[in-house]
Design an enzyme around this catalytic site. Structure first.
Site, PDB file in Angstrom:
ATOM      1  N   LEU A 112       1.300   8.427  18.853  1.00  0.00           N
ATOM      2  CA  LEU A 112       0.806   8.366  20.223  1.00  0.00           C
ATOM      3  C   LEU A 112       1.858   7.628  21.042  1.00  0.00           C
ATOM      4  CD1 LEU A 112      -2.948   7.301  19.748  1.00  0.00           C
ATOM      5  CD2 LEU A 112      -2.067   9.603  20.181  1.00  0.00           C
ATOM      6  N   ASP A 113       2.001   8.001  22.298  1.00  0.00           N
ATOM      7  CA  ASP A 113       2.916   7.276  23.172  1.00  0.00           C
ATOM      8  C   ASP A 113       2.495   5.813  23.262  1.00  0.00           C
ATOM      9  OD1 ASP A 113       4.286   9.613  23.697  1.00  0.00           O
ATOM     10  OD2 ASP A 113       3.212  10.024  25.561  1.00  0.00           O
ATOM     11  N   LYS A 114       3.439   4.967  23.600  1.00  0.00           N
ATOM     12  CA  LYS A 114       3.165   3.532  23.711  1.00  0.00           C
ATOM     13  C   LYS A 114       1.934   3.244  24.557  1.00  0.00           C
ATOM     14  CE  LYS A 114       5.129  -0.697  25.703  1.00  0.00           C
ATOM     15  NZ  LYS A 114       6.305  -1.287  26.406  1.00  0.00           N
ATOM     16  N   THR A 116      -0.509   5.285  25.447  1.00  0.00           N
ATOM     17  CA  THR A 116      -1.699   6.074  25.135  1.00  0.00           C
ATOM     18  C   THR A 116      -2.504   5.326  24.083  1.00  0.00           C
ATOM     19  OG1 THR A 116      -0.594   8.174  25.609  1.00  0.00           O
ATOM     20  CG2 THR A 116      -2.552   8.262  24.222  1.00  0.00           C
ATOM     21  N   ARG A 167       0.673  15.199  29.001  1.00  0.00           N
ATOM     22  CA  ARG A 167       1.239  14.684  30.257  1.00  0.00           C
ATOM     23  C   ARG A 167       1.985  15.783  31.008  1.00  0.00           C
ATOM     24  NH1 ARG A 167       4.511   9.592  28.110  1.00  0.00           N
ATOM     25  NH2 ARG A 167       4.934   9.316  30.348  1.00  0.00           N
TER      26      ARG A 167
END
Length: 342
Positions: free
Chosen positions: A162-164, A166, A267
């Site tokens: 997961l993105d930082k 998220t 996104r």
């Protein structure tokens, strides 16, 4: 090919160092023999099998620095082809990157655990894997602290990211058997991942929309991803289903269902629909008073247990910042109860 089959022997310079780490005070020397499975492969590819806990780019740096020998002769070209039976050695020198794979007592919200897997609820702000600018304080560091055996598994068992900024659910392998099975299941699109997102502008048109648009590096900004034309730009197919849950105050609340798992997929696809995520300044979103990070939460994770074959489903409610913003807009959904650690 797994490491055991590809390498005959691995000899650390410091026998007391934990597997998956490089001693801070001295380098670690690893030696091995190229297997038939790696015959004809690039040197850097063969070294990945030898030191799977390190990135290929880091190993390429070591090659250029003269830290790798082939049959006793130093090599400086990562593109050099190797042959079955070749003897390789690599000196893993301490760097911020190599020292990043160390346990740190970072709290984890564990929602499920058994001998083979963990399911965690990642908070926003936690980087998943060490990288430039984030060589410590990551999920990987936390996993190494949570379970010392994770040092024996590539990437401490991390099979997706997961993105930082998220938040939400992730599954992590605790055994090599589980890791291999989970990687295969993700590649076969057998792991169901759903997200909740808040985008700018009220939703219009059909309440359910599928975006099937390939994603690659943005030709105008290599730090971003973008919907691309595969005939002219490198990229990968990407597909996301969007279900409109409600709109208010100039925003839309959406459930997102992944069919693929490309970098920044939701996104990019939300931005392509004209609804960039709230606070996602990279793709056109704006920060609002109650939300300083991108409004994206991994709310549901479902898959078949990689060892037992049991059907597993996990749900996570919105974290306080996201829930507060949604509530302030008068929007709601059937939120699951917060799962507690076992």
């Amino acid at each position: 090919m797994n490491q055991t089959a590809a390498i005959i022997s691995i000899t650390p310079a410091d026998a007391d160092a934990e597997e998956g780490e490089v001693s801070v005070s001295e380098a670690e020397l690893r030696v091995g023999t190229v297997s038939e499975a790696l015959h004809g492969q690039r040197l850097d590819r063969a070294l990945v099998d030898m030191a799977s806990e390190f990135s290929r780019s880091y190993l390429q740096q070591l090659i250029e620095a003269g830290a790798v020998t082939l049959n006793g002769k130093p090599l400086t070209k990562a593109s050099q082809r190797v042959k079955a039976g070749d003897n390789l050695s690599i000196e893993l020198r301490p760097t911020p990157q190599s020292q990043a794979f160390r346990p740190e007592p970072i709290p984890l919200q564990v929602v499920y655990a058994d001998a083979h897997i963990l399911v965690i609820d990642k908070p926003a702000g936690l980087v998943v894997h060490p990288a430039p600018g984030n060589w410590s304080g990551t999920l990987l560091n936390a996993l190494l602290s949570y379970d010392s055996e994770s040092s024996t598994i590539p990437r401490a068992g991390i099979v997706h990211r997961l993105d930082k900024d998220t938040s939400g659910l992730m599954v992590v392998a605790r055994s090599r058997r589980a890791m291999d099975a989970l990687v295969q299941a993700i590649a076969a699109r057998q792991v169901s991942r759903q997200y909740l997102a808040l985008g700018h502008k009220p939703w219009s048109g059909r309440s359910e929309v599928t975006v099937d648009a390939p994603i690659g590096r943005d030709p105008r900004n290599r730090l971003r991803m973008a919907v691309v034309d595969l005939q002219s730009t490198a990229g990968k197919t990407a597909k996301t289903d969007f279900v409109h849950l409600g709109s208010a105050g100039g925003f839309c609340f959406v459930r997102c269902i992944l069919h693929t798992g490309r970098t920044h997929q939701i996104r990019v696809h939300m931005a392509s629909l004209g609804h960039p995520l709230v606070a996602d300044t990279v793709y056109g979103g704006s920060v609002v008073p109650l939300m300083g990070r991108q409004a994206l939460h991994a709310c549901r994770l479902a898959f078949v247990h990689p060892v037992t074959g049991a059907d597993l489903v996990f749900e996570s409610p919105l974290p306080p910042d996201f829930a507060g913003l949604v509530g302030s807009l008068g929007l709601s959904y059937n939120a699951p109860k917060r799962l507690s650690s076992p």
